[in-house]
Design a protein around this motif. Sequence first.
Motif, short mmCIF file in Angstrom:
data_model
loop_
_atom_site.label_atom_id
_atom_site.label_comp_id
_atom_site.label_asym_id
_atom_site.label_seq_id
_atom_site.Cartn_x
_atom_site.Cartn_y
_atom_site.Cartn_z
N ASP A 199 -5.72 -4.76 -1.30
CA ASP A 199 -6.16 -4.09 -2.52
C ASP A 199 -5.15 -3.03 -2.92
OD1 ASP A 199 -8.40 -5.62 -2.52
OD2 ASP A 199 -9.83 -3.96 -2.59
N ILE A 200 -4.69 -3.08 -4.18
CA ILE A 200 -3.80 -2.05 -4.71
C ILE A 200 -4.23 -1.74 -6.14
CG2 ILE A 200 -1.85 -2.78 -3.28
CD1 ILE A 200 -0.66 -4.10 -5.77
N GLU A 201 -3.61 -0.70 -6.71
CA GLU A 201 -3.82 -0.36 -8.11
C GLU A 201 -2.51 -0.55 -8.87
OE1 GLU A 201 -7.23 2.97 -8.29
OE2 GLU A 201 -5.43 3.65 -7.27
N LEU A 202 -2.58 -0.47 -10.17
CA LEU A 202 -1.40 -0.72 -11.00
C LEU A 202 -0.25 0.24 -10.72
CD1 LEU A 202 -2.96 -1.58 -14.49
CD2 LEU A 202 -1.59 -3.10 -13.04
N ASN A 203 -0.55 1.43 -10.21
CA ASN A 203 0.51 2.40 -9.94
C ASN A 203 1.06 2.30 -8.53
OD1 ASN A 203 -1.71 3.40 -8.57
ND2 ASN A 203 -1.20 5.54 -8.97
N THR A 204 0.69 1.24 -7.79
CA THR A 204 1.09 1.10 -6.39
C THR A 204 2.32 0.22 -6.25
OG1 THR A 204 -1.23 1.29 -5.72
CG2 THR A 204 0.30 0.41 -4.09
N GLN A 205 3.23 0.59 -5.37
CA GLN A 205 4.38 -0.24 -5.07
C GLN A 205 4.14 -1.02 -3.78
OE1 GLN A 205 7.76 2.43 -5.00
NE2 GLN A 205 7.89 2.50 -7.23
N LEU A 206 4.76 -2.19 -3.69
CA LEU A 206 4.62 -3.08 -2.53
C LEU A 206 5.97 -3.28 -1.87
CD1 LEU A 206 2.34 -5.86 -4.04
CD2 LEU A 206 1.75 -4.50 -2.03
N ILE A 222 11.30 -4.40 -8.35
CA ILE A 222 11.94 -3.12 -8.67
C ILE A 222 13.38 -3.14 -8.16
CG2 ILE A 222 11.89 -0.62 -8.34
CD1 ILE A 222 8.87 -0.84 -7.96
N LYS A 223 13.52 -3.47 -6.85
CA LYS A 223 14.85 -3.57 -6.25
C LYS A 223 14.72 -4.07 -4.82
CE LYS A 223 15.02 1.18 -4.51
NZ LYS A 223 15.79 2.42 -4.45
N LEU A 229 11.72 -6.45 -0.17
CA LEU A 229 11.68 -6.37 -1.62
C LEU A 229 10.67 -5.30 -2.03
CD1 LEU A 229 11.49 -10.17 -2.62
CD2 LEU A 229 13.54 -8.72 -2.45
N LEU A 230 11.06 -4.45 -2.95
CA LEU A 230 10.14 -3.45 -3.49
C LEU A 230 9.63 -3.98 -4.82
CD1 LEU A 230 8.90 -0.62 -3.08
CD2 LEU A 230 10.82 0.29 -4.44
N LEU A 231 8.32 -4.20 -4.90
CA LEU A 231 7.70 -4.80 -6.08
C LEU A 231 6.63 -3.87 -6.63
CD1 LEU A 231 7.20 -8.07 -4.17
CD2 LEU A 231 8.56 -8.06 -6.23
N GLU A 232 6.24 -4.11 -7.88
CA GLU A 232 5.13 -3.39 -8.47
C GLU A 232 4.31 -4.35 -9.32
OE1 GLU A 232 6.56 -0.26 -10.94
OE2 GLU A 232 7.48 -1.59 -12.42
#
Length: 269
Positions: A199-206, A222-223, A229-232
């Motif tokens: 579970d995450i929210e829209l402002n959370t990075q993965l 994101i990069k 991998l850093l995703l949002e």
Amino acid sequence: MACDVRSDLNLEEDEPVSAFDACQQLGVNVRFTDINMEGMYKKGPPAKIFISALRPLPRRMFNCAHELAHHLFGHGSTIDELAERKSLHSWQDPDEFLADSFAGHFLMPEIGLRGAFNRRGWKPKDATPAQLYAIACDFGVGYVTLVTQLHFVSGEISTDRFNALLKMSPKRVRHALLGEICDQPLVIAGASSKAKSIDIELNTQLLLPKETVYDATHLRLIKPVKNALLLEPTKVGVTRVAANGWSSKIRVSRNAYVGRSKFRYLEEL
């Protein structure tokens, strides 16, 4: 009680669990509100739990498990004020101590914690803050919540180590992981995690393995970060990620969502 409830929910002994999903399966309605508190339990029928959407998501998870304990142990209706406003002697309240103890064991079962460390070849007593942060993400709880559990409940962390780890804030941990200051929540996931959904929210990075396959209509790169991998997320809804035999659902809700818990990640029309 924590073991019995996990068994009733057909969970494996070491499987992470969402307190929100557990309440839904047990017939307890959960609603997120914009009231500045920790949580509230209203005795039924029907039983209801209210959780403040103004708290960080991992804190909401623990608060929901805490309120579920009030229901399971037959306590009366309760309102839990903000943690920072609680009396220093709040743990002397048997019902509150019991609810916190249940939440810890329910969300972070001992065998689950041991498995999470063993799969990575780490040990709690000398794990780095970044490693502890990753373990906390496995179980959907906060860094401080995990460190507290390992010290006061499991006894895996000494008092000196516990105090030292508390000086390392989650924000500083994220900085160490990403190499830059990050004010957004960050969730780490991968093959070492047994969570079937995240579970995450829209402002959370993965932060996911570099081989991760993802749906570009729900997640944006994101990069690259080292071997990850850093995703949002880009939209509310449910998507799936996979890498090298590992996969998990990603359930994205609005920031500070207010409403019934079970509707939190329904896509907007």
